[in-house]
Design a protein around this motif. Structure first.
Motif, PDB file in Angstrom:
ATOM      1  N   ILE A 134       0.826  -1.207   0.000  1.00 55.00           N
ATOM      2  CA  ILE A 134       0.000   0.000   0.000  1.00 55.00           C
ATOM      3  C   ILE A 134       0.859   1.256   0.000  1.00 55.00           C
ATOM      4  N   ASN A 135       2.013   1.198   0.668  1.00 59.63           N
ATOM      5  CA  ASN A 135       2.870   2.393   0.744  1.00 59.63           C
ATOM      6  C   ASN A 135       3.352   2.815  -0.638  1.00 59.63           C
ATOM      7  N   LYS A 136       3.757   1.819  -1.443  1.00 61.68           N
ATOM      8  CA  LYS A 136       4.204   2.163  -2.798  1.00 61.68           C
ATOM      9  C   LYS A 136       3.064   2.760  -3.613  1.00 61.68           C
ATOM     10  N   PHE A 137       1.874   2.229  -3.402  1.00 64.91           N
ATOM     11  CA  PHE A 137       0.721   2.740  -4.123  1.00 64.91           C
ATOM     12  C   PHE A 137       0.423   4.181  -3.710  1.00 64.91           C
ATOM     13  N   ALA A 138       0.510   4.447  -2.401  1.00 63.15           N
ATOM     14  CA  ALA A 138       0.249   5.799  -1.909  1.00 63.15           C
ATOM     15  C   ALA A 138       1.257   6.796  -2.471  1.00 63.15           C
ATOM     16  N   GLU A 139       2.517   6.386  -2.559  1.00 64.03           N
ATOM     17  CA  GLU A 139       3.539   7.261  -3.138  1.00 64.03           C
ATOM     18  C   GLU A 139       3.250   7.540  -4.608  1.00 64.03           C
ATOM     19  N   ALA A 140       2.768   6.521  -5.316  1.00 62.25           N
ATOM     20  CA  ALA A 140       2.468   6.693  -6.736  1.00 62.25           C
ATOM     21  C   ALA A 140       1.359   7.722  -6.941  1.00 62.25           C
ATOM     22  N   ASP A 193      -7.877   6.206 -11.872  1.00 60.66           N
ATOM     23  CA  ASP A 193      -7.614   4.925 -12.528  1.00 60.66           C
ATOM     24  C   ASP A 193      -6.696   4.058 -11.691  1.00 60.66           C
ATOM     25  N   LYS A 194      -5.699   4.690 -11.057  1.00 56.95           N
ATOM     26  CA  LYS A 194      -4.774   3.935 -10.206  1.00 56.95           C
ATOM     27  C   LYS A 194      -5.505   3.353  -8.996  1.00 56.95           C
ATOM     28  N   VAL A 195      -6.410   4.155  -8.433  1.00 58.05           N
ATOM     29  CA  VAL A 195      -7.181   3.681  -7.281  1.00 58.05           C
ATOM     30  C   VAL A 195      -8.023   2.473  -7.670  1.00 58.05           C
ATOM     31  N   HIS A 196      -8.763   2.607  -8.767  1.00 52.90           N
ATOM     32  CA  HIS A 196      -9.626   1.508  -9.204  1.00 52.90           C
ATOM     33  C   HIS A 196      -8.811   0.267  -9.563  1.00 52.90           C
ATOM     34  N   SER A 197      -7.620   0.489 -10.110  1.00 54.58           N
ATOM     35  CA  SER A 197      -6.759  -0.638 -10.468  1.00 54.58           C
ATOM     36  C   SER A 197      -6.336  -1.408  -9.223  1.00 54.58           C
ATOM     37  N   LEU A 198      -5.945  -0.671  -8.177  1.00 53.37           N
ATOM     38  CA  LEU A 198      -5.529  -1.327  -6.937  1.00 53.37           C
ATOM     39  C   LEU A 198      -6.696  -2.076  -6.308  1.00 53.37           C
ATOM     40  N   SER A 217      -9.361  -3.256  -7.704  1.00 52.15           N
ATOM     41  CA  SER A 217      -9.679  -4.441  -8.515  1.00 52.15           C
ATOM     42  C   SER A 217      -8.703  -5.566  -8.242  1.00 52.15           C
ATOM     43  N   LYS A 218      -7.433  -5.225  -8.063  1.00 55.58           N
ATOM     44  CA  LYS A 218      -6.415  -6.226  -7.767  1.00 55.58           C
ATOM     45  C   LYS A 218      -6.689  -6.878  -6.415  1.00 55.58           C
ATOM     46  N   CYS A 219      -7.064  -6.041  -5.427  1.00 51.16           N
ATOM     47  CA  CYS A 219      -7.387  -6.566  -4.090  1.00 51.16           C
ATOM     48  C   CYS A 219      -8.573  -7.516  -4.163  1.00 51.16           C
ATOM     49  N   ILE A 220      -9.581  -7.112  -4.891  1.00 51.87           N
ATOM     50  CA  ILE A 220     -10.781  -7.943  -4.998  1.00 51.87           C
ATOM     51  C   ILE A 220     -10.453  -9.286  -5.639  1.00 51.87           C
ATOM     52  N   ASP A 221      -9.631  -9.254  -6.680  1.00 53.67           N
ATOM     53  CA  ASP A 221      -9.239 -10.499  -7.344  1.00 53.67           C
ATOM     54  C   ASP A 221      -8.540 -11.447  -6.381  1.00 53.67           C
ATOM     55  N   ILE A 222      -7.697 -10.886  -5.522  1.00 51.20           N
ATOM     56  CA  ILE A 222      -6.953 -11.713  -4.557  1.00 51.20           C
ATOM     57  C   ILE A 222      -7.894 -12.315  -3.522  1.00 51.20           C
ATOM     58  N   PHE A 223      -8.809 -11.497  -2.987  1.00 50.87           N
ATOM     59  CA  PHE A 223      -9.664 -11.954  -1.896  1.00 50.87           C
ATOM     60  C   PHE A 223     -10.805 -12.845  -2.357  1.00 50.87           C
ATOM     61  N   THR A 224     -11.087 -12.859  -3.643  1.00 51.30           N
ATOM     62  CA  THR A 224     -12.217 -13.664  -4.110  1.00 51.30           C
ATOM     63  C   THR A 224     -11.786 -14.883  -4.922  1.00 51.30           C
ATOM     64  N   LYS A 225     -10.549 -15.306  -4.709  1.00 52.45           N
ATOM     65  CA  LYS A 225     -10.091 -16.527  -5.385  1.00 52.45           C
ATOM     66  C   LYS A 225     -10.931 -17.725  -4.951  1.00 52.45           C
ATOM     67  N   ASN A 226     -11.063 -18.684  -5.845  1.00 51.78           N
ATOM     68  CA  ASN A 226     -11.776 -19.934  -5.550  1.00 51.78           C
ATOM     69  C   ASN A 226     -13.213 -19.677  -5.099  1.00 51.78           C
ATOM     70  N   ASP A 227     -13.834 -18.699  -5.733  1.00 47.19           N
ATOM     71  CA  ASP A 227     -15.233 -18.362  -5.452  1.00 47.19           C
ATOM     72  C   ASP A 227     -15.478 -17.915  -4.009  1.00 47.19           C
ATOM     73  N   HIS A 253     -19.460   1.719  -7.644  1.00 49.49           N
ATOM     74  CA  HIS A 253     -18.842   1.142  -8.837  1.00 49.49           C
ATOM     75  C   HIS A 253     -18.521  -0.344  -8.660  1.00 49.49           C
ATOM     76  N   TYR A 254     -18.533  -0.805  -7.393  1.00 54.07           N
ATOM     77  CA  TYR A 254     -18.156  -2.193  -7.124  1.00 54.07           C
ATOM     78  C   TYR A 254     -19.350  -3.044  -6.710  1.00 54.07           C
ATOM     79  N   PHE A 255     -20.554  -2.446  -6.735  1.00 51.45           N
ATOM     80  CA  PHE A 255     -21.733  -3.175  -6.276  1.00 51.45           C
ATOM     81  C   PHE A 255     -22.075  -4.369  -7.166  1.00 51.45           C
ATOM     82  N   LEU A 256     -21.749  -4.302  -8.442  1.00 53.87           N
ATOM     83  CA  LEU A 256     -22.158  -5.352  -9.366  1.00 53.87           C
ATOM     84  C   LEU A 256     -21.143  -6.487  -9.482  1.00 53.87           C
TER      85      LEU A 256
END
Length: 299
Positions: A6-12, A25-30, A32-42, A69-72
């Motif tokens: 998160i620190n590197k992201f905040a600096e960016a 866009d950077k915020v939404h990208s991060l 989305s990445k978090c969501i992908d990690i936490f929702t593995k294997n359904d 934006h993330y409700f769906l």
């Protein structure tokens, strides 16, 4: 689990060359990445947002507009714990007094569940230590009901009571009859529990009360206390209370309640007791109560 720095992201995000849209866009990208990690294997990601109604109106609106934006996303659920009436007022403060806050909020909530009102006595029982006299516990319940305390206030009330050193409750009961000593204890418990209630809910009223300026709210509380008036079921205690308050014994006890309350208040918070003067039984009685209250509450 894969980690995200998160620190590197905040600096960016601090890059002055980036436009607002680029940062978004950077915020939404991060995210989305978090969501992908936490929702593995359904797996389902549940995000809790608490007390949104207590936030600044601008922050509450901005947060709602961002998370929609993330409700769906299929495996993401948002749970928002809030006072919906207060949140609606918060929205109106942002958009204007004539704005329909409730209608605006229906855009965000698919399902609304209303929690039932807590039973304050049951909730208090789950927190209290129960190492005091059951009568004193009843006085504390009287206070909670009188102030209609919220769960948060009940929690603070319990903590404030735990700070009282009850070992200092040592009256010289051997010099009094049982009726007098019983009345003495009950007046002390009545007043101390009430002052702690004020300390929990309204410190300005507490200050005003102990300086002799809040007879009205004290009267309202004592009149509502079933615990206090319950000790006067027998004639001997009724007569003793009238004697200690210098009230005609022939008067009907039920008609003397407000007079009794005023005497209690004046003796404890208004009148000064001169310890150098000789005190009769009534004088010693009120002097003892005032000292116990002062020692217990460090007034």
């Amino acid at each position: 689990m894969t980690s995200i720095n998160i620190n590197k992201f905040a600096e960016a995000l601090k890059d002055p060359k980036d436009s607002y849209a680029c940062k978004q866009d950077k915020v939404h990208s991060l995210i989305s990445k978090c969501i992908d990690i936490f929702t593995k294997n359904d797996q389902r990601l549940i995000i809790f947002i608490d007390e949104l109604d207590r936030c600044k109106p601008s922050f509450a609106v901005k947060l709602l507009e961002q998370i929609k934006h993330y409700f769906l996303i299929e495996n993401v659920t948002f749970v928002i714990s809030t006072n919906i009436e207060e949140l609606s007022k918060t929205i109106c403060k942002f958009y204007g007094i004539n704005f329909k806050g409730n209608k605006y909020l229906t855009r965000f909530f698919d399902l609304s569940l209303r929690l039932s009102k807590i039973d304050s006595n049951t909730y208090y029982s789950s927190l209290a230590s129960h190492n005091q006299s059951y009568i004193f516990e009843n006085y504390k319940r009287d206070v909670i009901n009188f102030f209609n305390m919220s769960m948060r206030s009940i929690g603070r009330y319990v903590i404030n009571n735990e700070l009282i050193d009850y070992s200092k409750f040592k009256n010289d009961f051997y010099v009094w009859d049982s009726a007098t000593s019983g009345i003495c204890s009950n007046i002390e418990w009545l007043i101390i529990s009430f002052i702690i209630g004020l300390r929990t809910t309204n410190k300005e009223l507490e200050y005003s009360l102990i300086h002799g300026n809040e007879l009205k709210i004290f009267t309202e509380f004592v009149l509502s206390s079933e615990t206090f008036w319950g000790i006067f079921r027998f004639d001997n205690k009724q007569n003793k209370m009238k004697e200690l308050c210098d009230i005609d014994k022939e008067k009907r006890f039920g008609d003397c309640k407000e007079k009794i309350i005023k005497v209690i208040y004046d003796k404890c918070f208004v009148n000064q007791i001169n310890e150098n003067e000789g005190l009769n039984e009534a004088g010693e009685f009120w002097h003892e109560i005032k000292n116990q209250i002062n020692k217990s509450l460090y007034l």
